[in-house]
Structures are given as structure tokens and as C-alpha cells.
Design an enzyme around this catalytic site. Structure first.
Site, short mmCIF file in Angstrom:
data_model
loop_
_atom_site.label_atom_id
_atom_site.label_comp_id
_atom_site.label_asym_id
_atom_site.label_seq_id
_atom_site.Cartn_x
_atom_site.Cartn_y
_atom_site.Cartn_z
CB SER A 36 -0.96 -0.06 1.20
OG SER A 36 -2.01 0.84 1.06
CG ASP B 273 -4.76 -2.59 1.08
OD1 ASP B 273 -3.53 -2.58 0.91
OD2 ASP B 273 -5.31 -2.11 2.07
#
Length: 305
Positions: free
Chosen positions: A40, A169
Site C-alpha cells: 500500500s 490492497d
């Protein structure tokens, strides 16, 4: 021979601005990681550093990019679909979900390389394969789609299509991916900026806040279990819980509040390098924690078996 340094940068949204201090320490010590891996925001910060940007350059760029709301709104406006055809290709109307790749492109420096192969330092970007239900490390080909996938928080961004896979993610499966560095480095440095929900227990959190907080709790449980079973050599934990995932407008404040980790990290790195050079089998974990309200100067460096 100098020990090889592996750097893992974790996910945490705006909290990941604290990663800049870790990069600054490496710059000040003249150390270059043999490989960087991130999830991320950690992947995004890692990409800038792997491209050859200094910590100071990254810091200046971040603070300038989020200096005022009109500038941020202008950039977000640039992420809109250029045509109805593109709008439908994106999946039509999805309330609250942004196109992650467009956001990454408008907020990252224009001169960032297009591919992994153009980076100066090898980089691994963690993503989660939604339908195959597994983590995947992306380290070749198009850089921007990989960064977008790694940062695609489900409640905020649409999943990313890349090479026949649907990716979200990277922090869902591996929020602090230092384990991916074990074959590439002698000393593993991992920076955990996940944090957790923090607030008044008499107030029930709003829906979005509860969703993000639940995700943080899940990711923290993964990190804690990994550290218990097979820790890195150095674990850096800036105190970032007071800040929310999307608090990018508070970049200056986050940088100032997490500055205290630098001295402890320098001592931890020096100790790890000295142990390696002396051939000492140092299996203890050095934990570097930042300042809190009860410890305004930071918790310093701790050793944990």
C-alpha cells in the site's frame, strides 16, 4: 563484506508518511537497501526511494502536494473518466470508489519510471489476488498498475485489473512484508505504520471509520503473529494511531510527530551491523518506537527475544 540491508515498508494510508524518517536515516548513514518491498503506502514510498529520490525530496514532494485543499481537489478532478466510454469501462457509477491507477498517476511525481526494470533499487510491491485468495508480489512490468493495486483499499478504491487478475490492497494479506526479503538481505528493517483505532470509547464510530478500524485490527493481528513467529532484525513503530488513513492534509504534522524514531533507528542499525561484522548470531529483535503522550521523547530502542 558489508551486510545487505532489506527494507520493508508497511501499509497505513497517510500514516505511511512516517516511512520518510526511515528513508532519511538510510540516507544519513549512507546505506542503500539491496531490495525494498512494500504494501500500500509502503509500496508507494518504496517506489519513490527505489527510483533514486532522496528522503528529503520525497518529504518535500509530499508536503507540497498536500499543502492546500484546492490543489488536492484539482488533482482529484483529473482522475475523472475522460469519456462516457471510459466511465462504463470503469464499471459505471460506484459511490465512493475511486480509480486507483488514475489517483496514483496524478499524485506521484511525473518523472517516476513507468516500469520496475527502470528502478535503481529492486522493488517488490505486494497486492492481494481477490479471486485466488492469495498474496502476490509484483516486481516486473508496469509499475503504476502495481502501485495502484497495492494501495486499492476496498472501501476507497476500485479493484485493479492486471494481467488477468483482480487485485486489491496488499495489506489485506501481508501488511508488513519483511518475510519477502529473507533471501535478499542479511539485516531486515521493517516499518509498521498500521496503527489502530483510537478515540473516545463513549462515541460509536461512523460506518466508514468502523470499516477502516476493523481492517486495521485485522492487519495488526497478522503483523503481531508474524513478529512473534519470525521477527525482522529491526522493527520500527512510529506512533501514528492519532491519524486517520486519509489524513494526507496533515502531512507536516505527521512528519513532526514521528520524528523521534530516527535516533533509535540509527542506534539499532549500528548495533545490527556491528553484530554481523563480528559474526555474532544476534537473534534478538530490536524494536524502535516513537513518541506518545506518556513518552514525549519516544520509547527509544528495546530488545525483545
Amino acid at each position: 563484506m558489508a551486510p545487505r540491508i532489506g527494507l520493508a515498508l508497511g501499509g497505513g494510508g497517510a500514516r505511511g508518511i512516517a516511512h520518510i524518517h526511515v528513508l532519511a536515516v538510510l540516507d544519513e548513514l549512507g546505506l542503500v537497501p539491496t531490495r525494498i518491498v512494500g504494501s500500500s503506502i509502503g509500496a508507494i514510498m518504496g517506489a519513490g526511494y527505489a527510483a533514486g529520490l532522496s528522503a528529503q525530496t520525497i518529504s518535500d514532494y509530499v508536503t507540497e502536494s498536500f499543502a492546500d485543499m484546492p490543489k488536492v481537489i484539482s488533482r482529484l478532478w483529473q482522475t475523472r473518466p475522460p469519456s462516457f466510454q471510459h466511465f462504463m469501462a470503469d464499471g459505471g457509477l460506484r459511490i465512493g470508489q475511486l480509480n486507483a491507477e488514475r489517483v496514483v498517476r496524478v499524485f506521484l511525481p511525473d518523472d517516476l519510471p513507468e516500469t520496475f526494470e527502470e528502478l535503481r533499487t529492486p522493488l517488490g510491491v505486494m497486492a492481494t489476488d481477490f479471486y485466488r485468495r492469495l498474496e502476490c508480489e509484483l516486481d516486473s512490468g508496469d509499475l503504476f498498475s502495481a502501485l495502484a493495486a497495492s494501495a486499492a483499499i476496498p472501501a476507497v478504491f476500485r479493484p485493479v485489473k492486471r494481467q488477468g487478475r483482480i487485485l486489491i490492497d496488499g495489506g489485506i494479506y501481508n501488511p508488513l512484508p519483511y518475510d519477502r526479503l529473507r533471501d535478499h538481505a542479511d539485516i531486515l528493517i521493517a516499518c509498521d505504520v498500521n496503527g489502530g483505532p483510537e478515540g473516545d470509547p463513549s462515541i460509536v464510530p461512523a460506518t466508514m471509520e468502523a470499516m477502516v478500524g476493523a481492517s486495521q485490527l485485522m492487519m495488526q493481528s497478522i503483523i503481531d503473529l508474524k513478529v512473534k513467529v519470525a521477527p525482522p532484525d529491526i522493527l520500527v513503530r512510529p506512533y501514528v494511531s492519532p491519524y486517520r488513513v486519509l489524513d494526507f492534509m496533515r502531512s507536516d504534522e505527521i512528519l513532526l510527530a514521528t520524528l523521534s524514531i530516527k535516533d533509535g533507528l540509527k542506534r539499532a542499525i549500528a548495533g545490527a551491523i556491528e553484530a554481523r561484522e563480528k559474526g555474532v548470531d544476534n537473534r534478538s529483535l530490536a524494536i524502535v518506537e516513537g513518541a506518545t503522550a506518556s513518552h514525549p521523547h519516544g520509547l527509544g530502542t528495546q530488545a525483545a527475544e
